[in-house]
Design a protein around this motif. Sequence first.
Motif, PDB file in Angstrom:
ATOM      1  N   ARG A   1       0.843  -1.196   0.000  1.00 27.67           N
ATOM      2  CA  ARG A   1       0.000   0.000   0.000  1.00 27.67           C
ATOM      3  C   ARG A   1       0.872   1.238   0.000  1.00 27.67           C
ATOM      4  O   ARG A   1       2.052   1.184   0.365  1.00 27.67           O
ATOM      5  N   SER A   2       0.284   2.366  -0.391  1.00 23.61           N
ATOM      6  CA  SER A   2       0.989   3.653  -0.339  1.00 23.61           C
ATOM      7  C   SER A   2       0.358   4.505   0.736  1.00 23.61           C
ATOM      8  O   SER A   2      -0.857   4.765   0.700  1.00 23.61           O
ATOM      9  N   SER A   3       1.164   4.923   1.689  1.00 19.96           N
ATOM     10  CA  SER A   3       0.650   5.776   2.754  1.00 19.96           C
ATOM     11  C   SER A   3       0.445   7.187   2.231  1.00 19.96           C
ATOM     12  O   SER A   3       1.137   7.647   1.318  1.00 19.96           O
TER      13      SER A   3
ATOM     14  N   PRO B   1       5.664   3.641   0.510  1.00 27.69           N
ATOM     15  CA  PRO B   1       4.984   2.345   0.430  1.00 27.69           C
ATOM     16  C   PRO B   1       5.083   1.605   1.761  1.00 27.69           C
ATOM     17  O   PRO B   1       6.071   1.712   2.488  1.00 27.69           O
ATOM     18  N   THR B   2       4.048   0.873   2.064  1.00 28.66           N
ATOM     19  CA  THR B   2       4.042   0.017   3.256  1.00 28.66           C
ATOM     20  C   THR B   2       3.766  -1.412   2.822  1.00 28.66           C
ATOM     21  O   THR B   2       2.919  -1.659   1.966  1.00 28.66           O
ATOM     22  N   TYR B   3       4.491  -2.352   3.404  1.00 32.05           N
ATOM     23  CA  TYR B   3       4.353  -3.767   3.072  1.00 32.05           C
ATOM     24  C   TYR B   3       3.643  -4.464   4.226  1.00 32.05           C
ATOM     25  O   TYR B   3       4.168  -4.524   5.341  1.00 32.05           O
ATOM     26  N   GLU B   4       2.441  -4.948   3.942  1.00 35.97           N
ATOM     27  CA  GLU B   4       1.641  -5.597   4.971  1.00 35.97           C
ATOM     28  C   GLU B   4       1.692  -7.111   4.780  1.00 35.97           C
ATOM     29  O   GLU B   4       1.369  -7.618   3.711  1.00 35.97           O
ATOM     30  N   SER B   5       2.112  -7.813   5.823  1.00 30.02           N
ATOM     31  CA  SER B   5       2.089  -9.273   5.807  1.00 30.02           C
ATOM     32  C   SER B   5       0.754  -9.724   6.372  1.00 30.02           C
ATOM     33  O   SER B   5       0.419  -9.438   7.520  1.00 30.02           O
ATOM     34  N   LYS B   6      -0.030 -10.407   5.533  1.00 27.97           N
ATOM     35  CA  LYS B   6      -1.384 -10.783   5.930  1.00 27.97           C
ATOM     36  C   LYS B   6      -1.517 -12.299   6.026  1.00 27.97           C
ATOM     37  O   LYS B   6      -0.896 -13.052   5.275  1.00 27.97           O
ATOM     38  N   THR B   7      -2.353 -12.730   6.936  1.00 27.93           N
ATOM     39  CA  THR B   7      -2.665 -14.145   7.131  1.00 27.93           C
ATOM     40  C   THR B   7      -4.184 -14.284   7.235  1.00 27.93           C
ATOM     41  O   THR B   7      -4.831 -13.503   7.934  1.00 27.93           O
ATOM     42  N   GLY B   8      -4.734 -15.254   6.527  1.00 25.25           N
ATOM     43  CA  GLY B   8      -6.173 -15.454   6.574  1.00 25.25           C
ATOM     44  C   GLY B   8      -6.566 -16.723   5.851  1.00 25.25           C
ATOM     45  O   GLY B   8      -5.720 -17.467   5.336  1.00 25.25           O
TER      46      GLY B   8
END
Length: 827
Positions: free
Chosen positions: A167-169, A180-187
Motif C-alpha cells: 500500500r501507499s501511505s 509504500p508500506t508492506y503488509e504481511s497478511k494471514t487469513g
Amino acid sequence: CARLDCPIKISFSVFKKLRPWYVRRAKQETCLCKQCENFKGFQTVLHSLPKLFDPLLDPPSADADDAPDGDDDGESEVDGWAGKAALLNLLSFCKLPSKSDMVKRSLCAGAFDGPGKEACINGTCSRCGFKTLWSASLRKHVVDKDGNVLASAPKEFQSEVKWIRIRSSKSTSPGEAKQPTYESKTGTLVQFLDDFERDVMRKFPHHRFTVARQKAMAAEFNRNRGPGWIQSDVDFAMDGTIPPPRGRSIQSDHWSPMSYTLFIQVISWLESAAWKSRNSELDLNCAVTIEPADASEPDSIIPAKGSCYAEVMAVPSAAERAATDPEQLRYGVRRHGASDDDPLEYVERRYLRHRKLHTKAFVHVSNDKTHDSYAAQTFINKTIDYLEEQYVRPGTETFFAWHMHSDNAPSHFKSSKTMNYVTKLPARLKDWAMGVSGADGKPLTFRVYWEFGAPGHGKGVWDGIGAWIKRTVRQDIVDHRPEMKTVLTADEQILSPEQVAEHVKARFNTDEFVQSHLKKTINEVVVSYTPTAEIIRPVGQDFESMPGMKKTFLFMPVREGVTLQRPFACWCDACMQASAPGEGTMDSNYRCHGCSSPGLRWRETSVARSDAAGVASSKARTRQLSRSLRDQLKAHFAKSTNAVWVAVQNRGEDDPDQYWIGRAVALRPPFQTGGSVAGTGGRVRYDPGDMEIEVEWFDRDVSGGDERRIFKAWRPGADTTPAAAAAVGRGGSGGGGRGRGGGRRGGRGAAEAGAAAEGAAPEGPAVLTFNSSELRMINVEMQLVAPLGGGAALDVVRRSGRVALQGIARRVQTQRADPPDQLWEIP
C-alpha cells in the motif's frame, strides 16, 4: 582459478560456496512497478492452489487387486458438489503462468485488442472480471450471506494462507512523496480471494492494458515516423552526490553531502540527408522505409502514401556494386509483419529510404534541488534553443513535429501547469515547419505531442545515462591523483554543481567522443549548467484542472491554454498525418479519418490560467490581437472595397459555437469616447478606439455534415442567430464553446434586421455591425462550392396553388424558382 588458461573447471554453485566472507551478493532489483509487484505477491499464492485442490479433485486410486468388487475409486469428494464447475474454472485461471494471461482470461474475448474494450479494462463490464470466477459464481457455493464457510464446501477453503500486500501511505505534507508500506497478511483462502478481487483485480486490468498498449504504440511510432519528427524522452535523475577530494569524507559529510540535480533529455530524429539519398550503401540489418515506385518523390522528407517499414536482410555483392547503377542495386528486405520463413523481397535502392537515427543526450546540471514543473520547463527551453541554433537556423535539419515522452510524475510532468506550458510551444516553434508541405501539398502546422508511459514502467536509456554520469563523476573524484589526473576542471577540483557540469562537459562533450559514437545508441552528449537564479517560479498562478488526467496518456495542444487529450496513443499512418484540427487527416471535430483505432476519440480541454492575473493577461493579449487585425482591415479598405472574410468571437448569443463567420464590407469611424449603441437585444459597448465593422453574416448549411464547414448567407428570419465555424480556416480554432458571455451581436443596422424578422425578408444578406474588439481572424480561407445536388436551374419554374374552397375551383399559378444560395466551405 583466476587465470584464464587454468585447466581447473568448477560449477557456479561451488564458485559461490568458495566466495570470501567479505564478498556480498550484489543483485538487487530496484524501481519496480508497485502494482505489478503487488500482483506477484498474490500470484504466488494463486499458483499454489491447484496443488492444494489436486488431492480433492483427483484422489489416488487403490491397487486394482485390493479394490472391492463394484467400487469406483475414480470418484472425487466434490463430484456431487454444485460448485465443482466454478472451482475448476478458478483453478484453470490459477495455472496461467503470466500476469497478462491471467488478466486476459478474466476479461471478455478481445478486451485487449486494438484500443481495448473500455468497460472490460475499467472493471465496469457485467459479463467479465475476476468476479465471474469468484464472488459472482464460486463464492456463492462456499460461504453463506454471513461470510461463514458452508458445511457442503470443501474444507480446503478454510486453509490458512499468507500473502504480502503493498500500500501507499498518504503524504503528511504537500510535496512529500508517498511511502509504500508492506503488509504481511494471514487469513483463510476465502479472505485471500476476497482481498485479491477487491484490492488487485479492480484496477490491475487497466494497468496491464496500459503497459501493453503503450509498449506497442512506442514500437509503432518508431516504425512510422519519418524525418522532421523529434522524439524527446525526459526525466529527472536522482540527485548526484559530490564526494570530498580523493573520497576522504569527514564524519559530518555522511549527514549533509554535497549534491546536484540532473535532468536528462534524450533527443533523436531521422537524418533527412540519409533519408533523401537514393544511392548510398545500406548496411545489413539497417532499418529502411519502402516507398511505392509510383509514389516515391525525390528530395521529399514526407513518406509516400503506402510506405512500409522494413529491415535489410541481404545486400548486393561486390560484383553487383561494380556493375550496377547504385540507384538500381537490389537489396533483400523483410517488411514489418512478415514471417522469417517468407522469402525476401528485393527492392531497388532508389525506393528505399534509409532510417538513420541521430541521437543526442542533453545533460542539464543544476544546483536547484526542486524537481518541479518550472525547472523542467527551463531545461526543455534550453534544449529547444540549442536545436534552433545548431540545426534549424543553419538549415541543417527541418522539423515539423515534437513528440515528448516521460513518466507520469505529477510534480513536474503530468499536470495542468506543464500542459499549459506545452500549449505555448506550437506558436513558438511554428517557423520550424516553414516551407514544409504534407502529403496533400498543403503547408504543415508545427505540432507538439506529450505522451506518458505506463505508470511504473517508464525506465529507459535516459535513466542509464543519469546513473552513468553520476558514477563517472564520483569515480573521477575518488581516483584523482597528481600522477593520474582524472578531474578535468580548470582547477582540478569538483566542489560544486557548476564544476560537475564543467567536468562532465570536458569528458563527454568532445569531438573524440562524437567520432567514437557515430554508430552507438547515443551519438553525442550536450552538457549545460543552470543555476537556481535562471529558474523562474511565478507566484500565485493557478490553472484549470484536467478531468480524467490520470487515465489519459496522450496530449496534443491546439492553441494556448487549450489541449486535446486521448486515452491512449495511436501512431498509425493516418494519425501520423493528423497535423492539426482541419489539417491532414484530422477534421474540425478532432476525428482522425482512417485511424486504425477509431474508438480513441480526441477531447478538447482547457488548461488556461484561472487566477485573476492570468485571466487579465489573456484578455490583454486578445485585445492586442483584435486591434492588430482591425488595423489590417483599415489598411485594406483604404485601398480596396472588396469584402474580407472574418471570424468573430461569439459573446452571448445562445448557440454553442465559439466563432461566427462573415464578410466585412466596410469600416465606420472609430469611437473617440467610450459608450454604447443599440443592438439586437440590448446595447453594445464600445471603448475609445473601437470601430464598428459592417458585416454580412453566414450561417451553416445542412450539407456541411458533421463537420459543419459549409456556409450560406444568413438572412434575418425566425432564427436570428448566425452559426459559427467549428474550424476557422487554417490557423483558426476548432470547435468548442468556451469564453461566451456578455454583449450581443449587432449594432447599427439592427432595426432593419428586426423589421425583416417580422416578415419582410430582404432579398440579399443583411448588413449588420460588430465591435472590432470581437475580431479574431481575417482573410479566413473560404472556397465557393456547388449546392448539394447541384441546385435548381434558374429557368425552372415551380407550381403553387391554394386549397380549393367549396364551390370554387383550385387556382394554380406558375412562377420562376428562386436562384440557389451560394455555398461557401472552409477547406
